[in-house]
Design a protein around this motif. Structure first.
Motif, short mmCIF file in Angstrom:
data_model
loop_
_atom_site.label_atom_id
_atom_site.label_comp_id
_atom_site.label_asym_id
_atom_site.label_seq_id
_atom_site.Cartn_x
_atom_site.Cartn_y
_atom_site.Cartn_z
N HIS A 13 -40.22 48.14 -111.31
CA HIS A 13 -38.85 48.50 -110.66
C HIS A 13 -38.73 49.96 -110.46
O HIS A 13 -38.03 50.47 -111.88
CB HIS A 13 -37.82 47.62 -110.57
CG HIS A 13 -36.88 48.14 -109.52
ND1 HIS A 13 -37.29 48.03 -107.63
CD2 HIS A 13 -34.98 48.71 -109.56
CE1 HIS A 13 -35.85 48.28 -107.68
NE2 HIS A 13 -35.06 48.63 -108.31
N ILE A 37 -43.36 45.96 -105.29
CA ILE A 37 -42.46 46.07 -104.87
C ILE A 37 -41.81 44.79 -105.39
O ILE A 37 -42.27 43.56 -104.22
CB ILE A 37 -42.52 46.18 -103.56
CG1 ILE A 37 -42.52 47.73 -103.11
CG2 ILE A 37 -41.26 45.82 -102.20
CD1 ILE A 37 -42.24 47.84 -101.34
N TYR A 45 -36.23 52.65 -101.71
CA TYR A 45 -37.48 53.47 -101.13
C TYR A 45 -37.88 54.24 -100.25
O TYR A 45 -39.23 54.94 -100.49
CB TYR A 45 -38.61 52.22 -100.94
CG TYR A 45 -38.94 51.21 -101.77
CD1 TYR A 45 -39.79 50.79 -103.29
CD2 TYR A 45 -37.77 49.40 -101.86
CE1 TYR A 45 -39.64 50.12 -104.12
CE2 TYR A 45 -38.46 48.46 -102.74
CZ TYR A 45 -38.58 48.69 -104.06
OH TYR A 45 -38.85 47.78 -105.10
N VAL A 61 -48.47 50.16 -102.62
CA VAL A 61 -48.04 48.72 -102.67
C VAL A 61 -48.31 48.19 -103.41
O VAL A 61 -49.81 47.26 -103.05
CB VAL A 61 -46.87 48.44 -101.52
CG1 VAL A 61 -46.28 47.62 -102.07
CG2 VAL A 61 -45.50 49.88 -101.31
N ALA A 63 -47.37 43.95 -104.22
CA ALA A 63 -46.92 42.70 -104.72
C ALA A 63 -46.92 41.46 -104.02
O ALA A 63 -48.61 41.16 -104.35
CB ALA A 63 -45.95 42.84 -103.22
N CYS A 93 -39.99 47.50 -96.82
CA CYS A 93 -39.64 47.94 -97.63
C CYS A 93 -41.06 49.33 -98.22
O CYS A 93 -40.80 50.30 -98.34
CB CYS A 93 -39.60 47.72 -99.32
SG CYS A 93 -38.32 46.60 -99.35
N SER A 94 -41.68 49.25 -97.82
CA SER A 94 -43.63 49.45 -98.01
C SER A 94 -43.14 50.84 -97.04
O SER A 94 -43.46 51.51 -97.07
CB SER A 94 -44.33 48.66 -97.25
OG SER A 94 -44.81 47.60 -98.68
#
Length: 282
Positions: A13, A37, A45, A61, A63, A93-94
């Motif tokens: 994180h 993420i 973010y 990213v 994930a 979030c991305s």
């Protein structure tokens, strides 16, 4: 081609206390970083994205699906729905971060095993899920990049041939595939030839040494890998993924039981030079 570095070497994180690391990577010459993420909010973010913009670093990213309750190939409708909600959160979030590529083992719950080979029903559920996920990604200008991982971490897709066949059936412009040198070293009978197998769907590359340590200090044939990538006209991200022991939970998850490199600086400085010079020579 762009050179990136995965922040999982330090953290799961990324927070303001990690920003000096971002500055070091920028000074080293990296074009961008790969941001995990695994928790947080779009607002978090967005703030990180502004810092990356300030530094002039692009971003991708990484994930995953951490629990079986959200397994995209699970038999229960509740698993499918939870998987969709988790994917929507990842994509929100991305998008806030400003990332255009979201990669990882986004096909099934990492570390979960049924005790058997993947079934036709699991495959059908996965295809339906990823067509929906592809639509979600397209709406945000993002490409999902699925990663085949080795048999000790996953049973659904392990090889480039597995992944290419699956992606052909998904048949969505925003769902593509990744080549990872660590997993290929374990699963492929010919890791270099495997590049051609995934080439029609290839949108991201992870560079990782056979022991997850400093790229170039093990036995992965990076010179041949770069030649194979150039041969299929690959021109996207080449991102280093290495793991250490700084975070006990992540070290346990990645099975890192000993120190694989003397310093993190060696990993990103030597790794950058390996990719830069190796790509030029390929």
């Amino acid at each position: 081609m762009k050179i990136g570095f995965n922040l999982l070497l330090w953290t799961a994180h990324v927070e303001p206390r990690h920003w000096p690391i971002l500055e070091d990577l920028k000074r080293c010459g990296y074009d961008g970083v790969e941001i995990p993420i695994f928790e947080g909010t779009p607002e978090h973010y967005a703030e990180l994205g502004r810092e990356l913009d300030r530094l002039g670093l692009d971003r991708t990213v990484i994930a995953l699906f951490p629990g079986t309750e959200m397994n995209p190939i699970g038999a229960e409708a509740s698993q499918q729905e939870a998987g969709r909600r988790h994917m929507q959160w990842i994509l929100d979030c991305s998008a806030a971060l400003g990332a255009k590529v979201v990669g990882g083992p986004l096909h099934s719950t990492l570390g979960h095993f049924s005790g058997d080979a993947p079934t036709a029903d699991e495959r059908a559920r996965g295809i339906a899920f990823h067509r929906d996920a592809g639509d979600m990604a397209k709406a945000r200008g993002i490409t999902l990049v699925l990663e085949a991982v080795n048999r000790f971490e996953c049973y659904f897709v392990n090889t480039m041939r597995d992944l290419a066949g699956y992606l052909a059936d998904v048949d969505h412009p925003n769902v593509a595939g990744m080549y990872d040198t660590f997993h290929a070293n374990i699963e492929e009978k010919d890791p270099i030839a495997a590049v051609a197998a995934i080439a029609p769907h290839l949108a991201h590359v992870h560079v990782s040494e056979n022991d997850r340590g400093t790229p170039g200090k093990g036995h992965v044939d990076f010179a041949a890998t770069f030649k194979a990538l150039k041969a299929v006209d690959y021109d996207g991200w080449i991102t280093i993924e290495a793991f250490g022991r700084s975070m006990p939970l992540l070290a346990a998850a990645t099975r890192v039981w000993r120190d694989l490199f003397p310093t993190a600086t060696e990993v990103y400085s030597d790794g950058y030079t390996l990719i830069r010079d190796g790509w030029r020579a390929a």
